[in-house]
Design an enzyme around this catalytic site. Structure first.
Site, mmCIF file in Angstrom:
data_model
loop_
_atom_site.group_PDB
_atom_site.id
_atom_site.type_symbol
_atom_site.label_atom_id
_atom_site.label_comp_id
_atom_site.label_asym_id
_atom_site.label_seq_id
_atom_site.Cartn_x
_atom_site.Cartn_y
_atom_site.Cartn_z
ATOM 1 N N ILE A 1 0.893 -1.150 0.000
ATOM 2 C CA ILE A 1 0.000 0.000 0.000
ATOM 3 C C ILE A 1 0.942 1.212 0.000
ATOM 4 C CG2 ILE A 1 -0.194 -0.129 2.519
ATOM 5 C CD1 ILE A 1 -2.924 1.194 2.332
ATOM 6 N N SER A 2 0.638 2.187 -0.813
ATOM 7 C CA SER A 2 1.500 3.366 -0.923
ATOM 8 C C SER A 2 1.537 4.156 0.373
ATOM 9 C CB SER A 2 1.010 4.279 -2.054
ATOM 10 O OG SER A 2 1.095 3.622 -3.291
#
Length: 116
Positions: free
Chosen positions: A36-37
């Site tokens: 997940i960024s």
């Protein structure tokens, strides 16, 4: 932008990634060799798209991963669809939205996820 801030505070990132520092400003593993960024990247993306994420608009998130950004988009515009190429992440995304207390978004129109 206040709309971006509101969306990111409404969707709890802690429900979309592992327990190790979910609010730290760095990418987090979500399994299957993907991440997940970092929150600042989500904020930047939402800010760049803010003029298109208005109520009544629709959004498409390609590579929706954990579902976090797609859920933020749905909160901002009212309809968002995530498409993910790793099939195992689709049910995980849906479970994350439910864990976040946002099952009402999964009404078939507001927020959807599919493999593709």
């Amino acid at each position: 932008n206040e709309d971006v801030k509101k969306a990111m505070l409404t969707v709890d990132r802690g429900n979309y990634c592992g327990p190790h520092d979910p609010y730290g400003d760095c990418p987090q593993s979500i399994g299957y060799n993907v991440t997940i960024s970092a929150p600042h990247m989500h904020a930047m993306c939402l800010d760049l798209l803010k003029d298109y994420l208005k109520p009544g608009c629709r959004a498409l998130d390609v590579g929706s991963g954990s579902g976090y950004l797609t859920a933020c988009m749905a909160v901002m515009c009212g309809q968002a669809h995530g498409i993910e190429y790793i099939p195992e992440l689709v049910p995980i995304s849906i479970a994350n939205v439910k864990k976040d207390g946002k099952s009402d978004l999964l009404d078939g129109k507001t927020l959807t996820f599919l493999h593709g």
